[in-house]
Design a protein around this motif. Structure first.
Motif, PDB file in Angstrom:
ATOM      1  N   PHE A  69      -2.590  26.222  12.183  1.00  0.00           N
ATOM      2  CA  PHE A  69      -3.389  26.615  12.863  1.00  0.00           C
ATOM      3  C   PHE A  69      -4.276  25.585  13.549  1.00  0.00           C
ATOM      4  O   PHE A  69      -4.364  24.621  12.611  1.00  0.00           O
ATOM      5  N   GLU A  70      -4.962  25.736  14.534  1.00  0.00           N
ATOM      6  CA  GLU A  70      -5.730  24.777  15.152  1.00  0.00           C
ATOM      7  C   GLU A  70      -6.938  24.810  14.210  1.00  0.00           C
ATOM      8  O   GLU A  70      -7.933  25.541  13.943  1.00  0.00           O
ATOM      9  N   ASN A 120      -2.980  13.938   1.619  1.00  0.00           N
ATOM     10  CA  ASN A 120      -1.757  14.643   1.050  1.00  0.00           C
ATOM     11  C   ASN A 120      -2.429  15.575  -0.137  1.00  0.00           C
ATOM     12  O   ASN A 120      -2.467  15.260  -1.129  1.00  0.00           O
ATOM     13  N   PRO A 121      -3.235  16.765   0.428  1.00  0.00           N
ATOM     14  CA  PRO A 121      -3.767  17.430  -0.703  1.00  0.00           C
ATOM     15  C   PRO A 121      -2.804  18.418  -1.677  1.00  0.00           C
ATOM     16  O   PRO A 121      -1.914  18.937  -1.177  1.00  0.00           O
ATOM     17  N   LEU A 122      -3.351  17.950  -2.919  1.00  0.00           N
ATOM     18  CA  LEU A 122      -2.523  18.677  -4.116  1.00  0.00           C
ATOM     19  C   LEU A 122      -2.668  20.363  -3.993  1.00  0.00           C
ATOM     20  O   LEU A 122      -1.847  20.967  -4.540  1.00  0.00           O
ATOM     21  N   SER A 123      -3.804  20.619  -3.235  1.00  0.00           N
ATOM     22  CA  SER A 123      -3.794  22.281  -3.264  1.00  0.00           C
ATOM     23  C   SER A 123      -2.592  22.714  -2.441  1.00  0.00           C
ATOM     24  O   SER A 123      -2.189  23.860  -2.751  1.00  0.00           O
ATOM     25  N   VAL A 124      -2.096  22.196  -1.468  1.00  0.00           N
ATOM     26  CA  VAL A 124      -0.829  22.663  -0.776  1.00  0.00           C
ATOM     27  C   VAL A 124       0.345  22.581  -1.624  1.00  0.00           C
ATOM     28  O   VAL A 124       1.166  23.437  -1.744  1.00  0.00           O
ATOM     29  N   PHE A 183       0.710  -1.195  -0.039  1.00  0.00           N
ATOM     30  CA  PHE A 183      -0.126  -0.104  -0.062  1.00  0.00           C
ATOM     31  C   PHE A 183       1.063   1.144  -0.095  1.00  0.00           C
ATOM     32  O   PHE A 183       1.843   1.624   1.044  1.00  0.00           O
ATOM     33  N   ILE A 184       0.596   2.355  -0.952  1.00  0.00           N
ATOM     34  CA  ILE A 184       1.606   3.311  -1.050  1.00  0.00           C
ATOM     35  C   ILE A 184       0.562   4.443  -0.315  1.00  0.00           C
ATOM     36  O   ILE A 184      -0.500   4.735  -0.455  1.00  0.00           O
ATOM     37  N   CYS A 185       1.009   5.054   0.845  1.00  0.00           N
ATOM     38  CA  CYS A 185       0.440   6.099   1.661  1.00  0.00           C
ATOM     39  C   CYS A 185       1.264   7.329   1.305  1.00  0.00           C
ATOM     40  O   CYS A 185       2.303   7.457   1.374  1.00  0.00           O
ATOM     41  N   PRO A 186       0.294   8.180   0.768  1.00  0.00           N
ATOM     42  CA  PRO A 186       0.921   9.606   0.562  1.00  0.00           C
ATOM     43  C   PRO A 186       1.152  10.536   1.765  1.00  0.00           C
ATOM     44  O   PRO A 186       1.872  11.343   1.371  1.00  0.00           O
ATOM     45  N   SER A 187       0.775  10.036   2.590  1.00  0.00           N
ATOM     46  CA  SER A 187       1.298  10.701   4.164  1.00  0.00           C
ATOM     47  C   SER A 187       1.472   9.772   5.261  1.00  0.00           C
ATOM     48  O   SER A 187       1.028   8.578   5.292  1.00  0.00           O
ATOM     49  N   GLN A 188       2.513  10.085   6.063  1.00  0.00           N
ATOM     50  CA  GLN A 188       2.447   9.481   7.329  1.00  0.00           C
ATOM     51  C   GLN A 188       1.369   9.325   8.229  1.00  0.00           C
ATOM     52  O   GLN A 188       1.163   8.151   8.742  1.00  0.00           O
ATOM     53  N   ALA A 222      -4.487  24.026   8.357  1.00  0.00           N
ATOM     54  CA  ALA A 222      -4.887  23.421   9.357  1.00  0.00           C
ATOM     55  C   ALA A 222      -4.209  22.397   9.941  1.00  0.00           C
ATOM     56  O   ALA A 222      -3.618  21.542   8.977  1.00  0.00           O
ATOM     57  N   ARG A 223      -3.923  22.145  11.181  1.00  0.00           N
ATOM     58  CA  ARG A 223      -3.283  21.232  11.711  1.00  0.00           C
ATOM     59  C   ARG A 223      -4.291  20.130  11.856  1.00  0.00           C
ATOM     60  O   ARG A 223      -4.766  19.632  12.993  1.00  0.00           O
ATOM     61  N   ILE A 224      -4.374  19.108  10.642  1.00  0.00           N
ATOM     62  CA  ILE A 224      -5.207  18.132  10.797  1.00  0.00           C
ATOM     63  C   ILE A 224      -4.975  17.179   9.643  1.00  0.00           C
ATOM     64  O   ILE A 224      -4.323  17.636   8.503  1.00  0.00           O
ATOM     65  N   GLY A 225      -4.929  15.786   9.667  1.00  0.00           N
ATOM     66  CA  GLY A 225      -4.321  14.969   8.628  1.00  0.00           C
ATOM     67  C   GLY A 225      -3.074  15.058   8.293  1.00  0.00           C
ATOM     68  O   GLY A 225      -2.122  15.479   9.305  1.00  0.00           O
ATOM     69  N   GLY A 226      -2.676  14.939   6.922  1.00  0.00           N
ATOM     70  CA  GLY A 226      -1.356  15.019   6.551  1.00  0.00           C
ATOM     71  C   GLY A 226      -1.054  16.472   6.109  1.00  0.00           C
ATOM     72  O   GLY A 226       0.197  16.783   5.721  1.00  0.00           O
ATOM     73  N   ILE A 227      -2.053  17.493   6.368  1.00  0.00           N
ATOM     74  CA  ILE A 227      -1.373  18.846   5.875  1.00  0.00           C
ATOM     75  C   ILE A 227      -0.200  19.157   6.625  1.00  0.00           C
ATOM     76  O   ILE A 227       0.913  19.784   6.023  1.00  0.00           O
ATOM     77  N   PRO A 228       0.028  19.125   7.972  1.00  0.00           N
ATOM     78  CA  PRO A 228       1.123  19.751   8.600  1.00  0.00           C
ATOM     79  C   PRO A 228       2.444  19.123   7.954  1.00  0.00           C
ATOM     80  O   PRO A 228       3.526  19.541   8.236  1.00  0.00           O
TER      81      PRO A 228
END
Length: 383
Positions: A337-338, A302-306, A181-186, A319-325
């Motif tokens: 941010f929270e 692992n949002p492409l928008s970032v 399984f390839i995981c785009p985020s930790q 936002a500090r949620i999911g794989g964003i940080p």
């Protein structure tokens, strides 16, 4: 090498589709033979392989297609016979195609790689949102929770189907049919382990994009910041509008969705809704923004928008949620941010506005980090 890519849609519908299309071109550019298995759909790109694909979903198909129907099995088996792939690389296949294609490939001795674009293997709803509103992990260990909360479309009937689908394609069965399984985020890798999946079958590789389309002649900025994405609850747009209403800066909202009219009604004149845009317009709007805000309230993977914003030389407030940080280096490529915290978001918008960002360096470093060649080398190790 011969690689068969599978995704339920074959046009630029969402991140999974964009990834599949980009991966097809990347593999072909390196001399590999690539076939595609998808579902017939009016918006699909033309494909020489479409004769193998099952028909578009009808309302009555919802009761059967998630469990693996004969039409899907026959078409996929014919494609395996004719193309003879070395690797089958799955993306989003649930419901329209179903994991039955993983089992068929595995039974033929073909290696199966699966890129995880969402949480469907853990959550019958796929997004870990209870009734689409609050983060929930109850189904990680007991899929009956989807029945208790009627999470699927707020419908008992839809939730029953989702529960039966999850029970049929359970962890043991899925894990047996997939080699990696390839995981785009930790973050999603950690959640998979939390849900009982074998850590040795999880490989973290951050997504890639076509960096050529992000290159700009100039990194000068205009006097606004922006949001790009679907205008829906889980994207946190209402939280952003609440914060933006209390600040003097111009916010350009790029995108469309079910909350459009509601948000327009409460937004002050400094908030401009520009609607849905194609890439050339997005490149200009995001590229000229002082920064972009990703105010998500769900477990973004692992949002492409970032990634795209940073490659355009635009820092990101996420936002500090999911794989964003994982995608943001504080005070270098953006800030965090929270999630759901309007006051914290306001403070960080003000802080982002006043930083003298090195936009050109940010763009060049991001393009080096997210380029396709880096991804290709990691992918070949898995293949």
């Amino acid at each position: 090498m011969k690689i068969l890519l599978a995704n339920k849609f074959y046009y630029r519908r969402g991140g999974d589709c964009i990834y599949t299309l980009n991966l097809e071109q990347l593999l072909k550019a390196h001399g590999h033979e690539v076939a595609v298995y998808s579902m017939q759909y009016p918006d699909n790109h033309p494909s020489e392989w479409s004769g193998y694909w099952p028909s578009n979903m009808r309302k009555q198909d919802v009761l059967f297609r998630p469990f693996g129907v004969l039409q899907v099995k026959k078409g996929f088996s014919r494609l395996l016979n004719d193309f003879k792939p070395d690797v089958v690389h799955l993306n989003n296949v649930h419901t329209q195609l179903s994991p039955v294609i993983a089992e068929i490939a595995h039974q033929r001795g073909v290696k199966v790689v699966w890129t995880l674009h969402d949480y469907k293997l853990l959550c019958p709803r796929y997004d870990c949102l209870q009734n689409g509103l609050s983060a929930c992990e109850a189904c990680f260990n007991d899929k009956k929770a989807v029945l208790e909360h009627a999470c699927m479309k707020n419908s008992k009937a839809a939730s029953i189907i989702a529960y039966l689908e999850a029970k049929k394609w359970n962890r043991e069965r899925i894990e047996k049919a997939a080699d990696m399984f390839i995981c785009p985020s930790q973050f999603i890798a950690d959640k998979m382990v939390q849900g009982g999946f074998d850590q040795s079958k999880l490989k973290v590789i951050c997504n890639f994009i076509d960096i050529e389309k992000c290159k700009r002649a100039s990194y000068t900025k205009d006097n606004y910041y922006c949001f790009i994405g679907r205008l829906s609850h889980e994207k946190g747009v209402r939280t952003l509008i609440d914060a933006a209403n209390r600040l003097p800066y111009i916010l350009n909202v790029i995108g469309d969705g079910p909350l459009m009219e509601e948000l327009r009604a409460i937004a002050r004149p400094n908030i401009v809704f520009v609607g849905f845009k194609q890439w050339d317009q997005i490149k200009d709007l995001v590229g000229k923004a002082k920064f972009s805000v990703i105010p998500s309230e769900w477990y973004e993977n692992n949002p492409l928008s970032v990634i795209e914003a940073q490659c355009l030389g635009t820092p990101v407030l996420g936002a500090r949620i999911g794989g964003i940080p994982e995608l943001i280096e504080e005070n270098k490529t953006g800030m965090t941010f929270e999630s759901r915290n309007v006051e914290d978001l306001m403070e960080k918008i003000q802080a982002m506005w006043n930083v003298a960002w090195d936009y050109k360096t940010l763009a060049h470093q991001a393009q080096e980090c997210y380029n396709a060649e880096r991804y290709y080398q990691e992918l070949m190790k898995i293949y």
